[in-house]
Each structure stands twice: as C-alpha cells, then as structure tokens.
Design a protein around this motif. Structure first.
Motif, PDB file in Angstrom:
ATOM      1  N   ARG A 148       7.260  56.750  61.913  1.00 47.30           N
ATOM      2  CA  ARG A 148       7.899  56.533  63.225  1.00 47.30           C
ATOM      3  C   ARG A 148       7.777  55.063  63.618  1.00 47.30           C
ATOM      4  O   ARG A 148       7.170  54.270  62.895  1.00 47.30           O
ATOM      5  CB  ARG A 148       7.278  57.451  64.284  1.00 47.30           C
ATOM      6  CG  ARG A 148       5.800  57.240  64.509  1.00 47.30           C
ATOM      7  CD  ARG A 148       5.193  58.363  65.342  1.00 47.30           C
ATOM      8  NE  ARG A 148       3.800  58.049  65.660  1.00 47.30           N
ATOM      9  CZ  ARG A 148       3.420  57.417  66.780  1.00 47.30           C
ATOM     10  NH1 ARG A 148       4.309  57.040  67.669  1.00 47.30           N
ATOM     11  NH2 ARG A 148       2.145  57.162  66.992  1.00 47.30           N
TER      12      ARG A 148
ATOM     13  N   ILE B 103       8.273  51.181  64.287  1.00 39.78           N
ATOM     14  CA  ILE B 103       8.809  50.062  63.503  1.00 39.78           C
ATOM     15  C   ILE B 103       8.936  50.446  62.025  1.00 39.78           C
ATOM     16  O   ILE B 103       9.928  50.132  61.371  1.00 39.78           O
ATOM     17  CB  ILE B 103       7.884  48.823  63.678  1.00 39.78           C
ATOM     18  CG1 ILE B 103       7.992  48.307  65.118  1.00 39.78           C
ATOM     19  CG2 ILE B 103       8.228  47.740  62.674  1.00 39.78           C
ATOM     20  CD1 ILE B 103       6.969  47.227  65.480  1.00 39.78           C
TER      21      ILE B 103
ATOM     22  N   ASN C  74       2.482  48.307  57.129  1.00 35.21           N
ATOM     23  CA  ASN C  74       2.883  48.419  58.533  1.00 35.21           C
ATOM     24  C   ASN C  74       1.938  49.293  59.360  1.00 35.21           C
ATOM     25  O   ASN C  74       1.869  49.139  60.584  1.00 35.21           O
ATOM     26  CB  ASN C  74       4.316  48.996  58.567  1.00 35.21           C
ATOM     27  CG  ASN C  74       4.712  49.507  59.929  1.00 35.21           C
ATOM     28  OD1 ASN C  74       5.044  48.736  60.832  1.00 35.21           O
ATOM     29  ND2 ASN C  74       4.664  50.825  60.099  1.00 35.21           N
TER      30      ASN C  74
ATOM     31  N   TYR D  39      -8.071  44.367  67.881  1.00 36.00           N
ATOM     32  CA  TYR D  39      -6.694  44.259  67.376  1.00 36.00           C
ATOM     33  C   TYR D  39      -6.362  42.806  66.991  1.00 36.00           C
ATOM     34  O   TYR D  39      -5.812  42.541  65.920  1.00 36.00           O
ATOM     35  CB  TYR D  39      -5.747  44.769  68.462  1.00 36.00           C
ATOM     36  CG  TYR D  39      -4.298  44.871  68.056  1.00 36.00           C
ATOM     37  CD1 TYR D  39      -3.855  45.923  67.261  1.00 36.00           C
ATOM     38  CD2 TYR D  39      -3.351  43.935  68.493  1.00 36.00           C
ATOM     39  CE1 TYR D  39      -2.512  46.042  66.905  1.00 36.00           C
ATOM     40  CE2 TYR D  39      -2.015  44.045  68.148  1.00 36.00           C
ATOM     41  CZ  TYR D  39      -1.599  45.100  67.354  1.00 36.00           C
ATOM     42  OH  TYR D  39      -0.271  45.207  67.001  1.00 36.00           O
TER      43      TYR D  39
ATOM     44  N   THR E 163       8.351  50.302  71.478  1.00 42.23           N
ATOM     45  CA  THR E 163       7.938  51.452  70.653  1.00 42.23           C
ATOM     46  C   THR E 163       6.967  52.294  71.487  1.00 42.23           C
ATOM     47  O   THR E 163       6.593  51.917  72.603  1.00 42.23           O
ATOM     48  CB  THR E 163       7.180  51.003  69.387  1.00 42.23           C
ATOM     49  OG1 THR E 163       6.007  50.298  69.804  1.00 42.23           O
ATOM     50  CG2 THR E 163       8.010  50.146  68.471  1.00 42.23           C
TER      51      THR E 163
HETATM   52  P1  NDP Z   1       3.414  53.434  65.967  1.00 43.43           P
HETATM   53  O1  NDP Z   1       2.123  53.851  66.583  1.00 43.43           O
HETATM   54  O2  NDP Z   1       4.712  53.792  66.633  1.00 43.43           O
HETATM   55  O3  NDP Z   1       3.490  53.980  64.443  1.00 43.43           O
HETATM   56  C1  NDP Z   1       2.448  53.740  63.546  1.00 43.43           C
HETATM   57  C2  NDP Z   1       2.499  54.767  62.430  1.00 43.43           C
HETATM   58  O4  NDP Z   1       1.342  54.533  61.577  1.00 43.43           O
HETATM   59  C3  NDP Z   1       2.362  56.204  62.939  1.00 43.43           C
HETATM   60  O5  NDP Z   1       3.182  57.076  62.194  1.00 43.43           O
HETATM   61  C4  NDP Z   1       0.885  56.494  62.699  1.00 43.43           C
HETATM   62  O6  NDP Z   1       0.573  57.874  62.616  1.00 43.43           O
HETATM   63  C5  NDP Z   1       0.659  55.762  61.392  1.00 43.43           C
HETATM   64  N1  NDP Z   1      -0.755  55.545  61.098  1.00 43.43           N
HETATM   65  C6  NDP Z   1      -1.782  55.401  61.974  1.00 43.43           C
HETATM   66  N2  NDP Z   1      -2.947  55.291  61.311  1.00 43.43           N
HETATM   67  C7  NDP Z   1      -2.669  55.372  59.978  1.00 43.43           C
HETATM   68  C8  NDP Z   1      -3.452  55.343  58.798  1.00 43.43           C
HETATM   69  N3  NDP Z   1      -4.782  55.245  58.847  1.00 43.43           N
HETATM   70  N4  NDP Z   1      -2.830  55.446  57.604  1.00 43.43           N
HETATM   71  C9  NDP Z   1      -1.478  55.576  57.537  1.00 43.43           C
HETATM   72  N5  NDP Z   1      -0.685  55.636  58.626  1.00 43.43           N
HETATM   73  C10 NDP Z   1      -1.269  55.523  59.832  1.00 43.43           C
HETATM   74  O7  NDP Z   1       3.299  51.858  65.767  1.00 43.43           O
HETATM   75  P2  NDP Z   1       4.427  50.704  65.882  1.00 43.43           P
HETATM   76  O8  NDP Z   1       5.632  51.124  65.160  1.00 43.43           O
HETATM   77  O9  NDP Z   1       4.520  50.257  67.283  1.00 43.43           O
HETATM   78  O10 NDP Z   1       3.689  49.524  65.080  1.00 43.43           O
HETATM   79  C11 NDP Z   1       3.848  49.338  63.684  1.00 43.43           C
HETATM   80  C12 NDP Z   1       3.121  48.065  63.289  1.00 43.43           C
HETATM   81  O11 NDP Z   1       3.640  46.962  64.039  1.00 43.43           O
HETATM   82  C13 NDP Z   1       1.615  48.093  63.562  1.00 43.43           C
HETATM   83  O12 NDP Z   1       0.935  47.424  62.530  1.00 43.43           O
HETATM   84  C14 NDP Z   1       1.500  47.328  64.863  1.00 43.43           C
HETATM   85  O13 NDP Z   1       0.226  46.763  65.032  1.00 43.43           O
HETATM   86  C15 NDP Z   1       2.574  46.288  64.679  1.00 43.43           C
HETATM   87  N6  NDP Z   1       3.043  45.682  65.918  1.00 43.43           N
HETATM   88  C16 NDP Z   1       3.648  46.447  66.884  1.00 43.43           C
HETATM   89  C17 NDP Z   1       4.087  45.838  68.049  1.00 43.43           C
HETATM   90  C18 NDP Z   1       4.780  46.610  69.123  1.00 43.43           C
HETATM   91  O14 NDP Z   1       5.133  45.997  70.138  1.00 43.43           O
HETATM   92  N7  NDP Z   1       5.013  47.905  68.964  1.00 43.43           N
HETATM   93  C19 NDP Z   1       3.890  44.406  68.286  1.00 43.43           C
HETATM   94  C20 NDP Z   1       3.230  43.714  67.222  1.00 43.43           C
HETATM   95  C21 NDP Z   1       2.825  44.348  66.084  1.00 43.43           C
HETATM   96  P3  NDP Z   1       0.342  58.735  63.997  1.00 43.43           P
HETATM   97  O15 NDP Z   1       1.678  59.204  64.430  1.00 43.43           O
HETATM   98  O16 NDP Z   1      -0.568  59.850  63.562  1.00 43.43           O
HETATM   99  O17 NDP Z   1      -0.290  57.826  64.978  1.00 43.43           O
END
Ligand code: NDP
Length: 247
Positions: free
Chosen positions: A15, A17, A89, A154, A189
C-alpha cells in the motif's frame, strides 16, 4: 516501457508509496514481487499488477529478519530467475520527543527502516553481483536531512539510509550496480493522514510548490533511477519535496 523484461522487488509494496511504485513499474513492463508484512493488502496489489499483464508474486516478508529476507530472495530467484531492481521502501514511524522516547520505539524504527534496508541490500546484491548489473533505490526522507522534533528514531534511520546508500554505491559500482536514494517530503499517504491538522498546515506553509506530494511523484523518481536514463547516476539522494529542502 522503460523496464521491459525486468524483475523488481518492492518492500512494503502492498500500500501507500510502495503500491504506486509497483503499479508504475508494472505499466513500464516489469514483473513485480511485493515483500510486505501485510499479505492481505499485498495480494490485492498483486492482482492489480496481473491485470496489467505482468507477472506478480506477493510474499509475506518482514525485512527486519535477514534469514526471512534471504528465504524470500531464494524463492524469487527460483520462480523468476533474477532480481534486476530492489526498492527498499518498507518503513514505519513511532514518534515521540527524544527525552520520552521508549527504547522499544527507537529499536523498532531502526530495525525496519535501517536494518531492513541493509538486510535486503545484502541479500539481493549477492544475486546482482553474479548478474553484474542491478539497480537499488532506497526510500529515505527529507527528515533524514533536516531532522524533525518528535522523530529522533525516524530521522536517524533515514539519515542512516542516505549514508548506507553512498557506501553501498561505492562497494557495488565496479559490478554495474547503481544504488541511489529518494528522499520524499510531505506525501499524501496513510502515514501522513494520521498527523495532527495543525502540523499538516505548518508543513504545507513551508512547501514552495504549495501542495502535498502524491505517491506517484515518488514513484516517478524511482522509475527514473531504475531506468537506463539514470545509468550514470549512483550514490545520490534525489529529493522529491515540492522545494522544501534546497541544498
Ligand atoms: P505506509 O505505512 O502507507 O506503507 C508501508 C508498507 O510497509 C505497509 O504495507 C506496511 O505494512 C509495510 N511494512 C511495515 N513494516 C514492514 C516490515 N517490517 N517488513 C515489510 N513491510 C513492512 O507507508 P508510506 O507509503 O507512507 O511510506 C513508504 C516509505 O516512504 C517509507 O519508507 C516512509 O518512511 C517513506 N516516506 C514516506 C513519506 C510520506 O509522507 N508518506 C515521506 C517521506 C518518506 P502494514 O500495512 O502492516 O503497516
């Protein structure tokens, strides 16, 4: 079709990004493996990828365990034969002011964001070294560049990712493996939806382009860095933030 015939592993691709990266890469011709702890969502995204005519695998993967990551990489190599692109990611937040931050919250964020990126890079780059080619894109954050009150864990994890990107880029360059980072700013997001409204308005006021980014904006940067257009770029951090941070 900039990724025709490529195989990409996207961690946290179920889900947000990650999902957007999976769908864009599939539209550009890549077969996609989603490695995520959220298998139910991963399977929904995998079905969307298949509807685009590409192969897709969804694997339950917790990036904090090197053993699990290695198992997943072996499964991908058995089924799809190679991994051309790794997008690190998967990421979490567990915010709190530094003086009140619990050890468990510090450890969890470092384990997923930083150690997870290390684990996947280590396991996948072994296969890429044999192939003598590969692209790795690590999702950092502008918070890893400028810091943010309440996000010591973070910010440290994302700054660590930027340093890890430079080091692995240097170690892997001789085998034509390019490693870069994308540092998103404030992207629409679930992760940002849960922030307090006051903080959102404050952040919005600091964005020169005066709007939040979309997951597609981050996916476009990942596509560029994974494509032949970026063949001569390695060790860099591409900031995607509407102009919040200018070097
Ligand atoms: P989301 O929380 O929407 O999605 C993250 C996904 O990673 C989820 O499906 C989550 O599962 C999964 N996940 C969590 N822990 C693990 C793990 N241990 N192993 C494998 N998968 C895992 O995050 P975003 O899409 O918002 O963010 C994606 C990336 O972008 C991250 O690295 C974030 O730090 C970075 N980012 C995001 C920003 C933003 O504004 N959104 C800004 C800057 C960076 P579950 O559904 O169970 O949680």
């Amino acid at each position: 079709m900039r990724l025709q015939g490529k195989v990409a592993l996207v961690t946290g691709g179920a889900r947000g990004i990650g999902r957007e990266i999976c769908l864009l890469f599939a539209k550009e011709g890549a077969d996609i493996v989603i490695g995520d702890v959220n298998l139910a969502e991963a399977e929904k995204t995998a079905a969307e990828i298949k509807a685009l005519g590409r192969k897709s695998m969804s694997l339950h993967l917790d990036v904090t365990s090197f053993e699990k990551v290695q198992e997943a990489v072996n499964k991908i190599l058995d089924n799809l034969g190679k991994i051309d692109i790794l997008i690190n990611n998967a990421g979490i937040t567990k915010d709190g002011l530094m003086l009140r931050m619990q050890d468990a919250d510090w450890d969890a964020v470092i384990a997923v964001n930083l150690k997870g990126t290390f684990n996947c890079t280590k396991a996948v780059s072994k296969a890429m070294l044999k192939q003598k080619s590969g692209r790795i894109v690590n999702i950092a954050s502008i918070i890893g560049i400028i810091g943010n009150p309440g996000q010591a864990n973070y910010a440290a994890s994302k700054a660590g990712i930027i340093a890890l990107t430079k080091t692995t880029a240097k170690e892997l360059a001789s085998r034509a493996i390019n490693v870069n980072a994308v540092a998103p700013g404030f992207i629409q997001t679930d992760m940002t939806a849960k922030l307090p409204e006051e903080l959102k308005q404050k952040m919005l006021a600091s964005i020169p382009l005066a709007k939040l980014g979309l997951p597609q904006d981050v996916a476009n940067a990942c596509l560029f860095l994974s494509s032949d257009d970026a063949a001569y770029i390695t060790g860099q951090t591409l900031v995607v933030d509407g102009g919040m941070v200018m070097a």
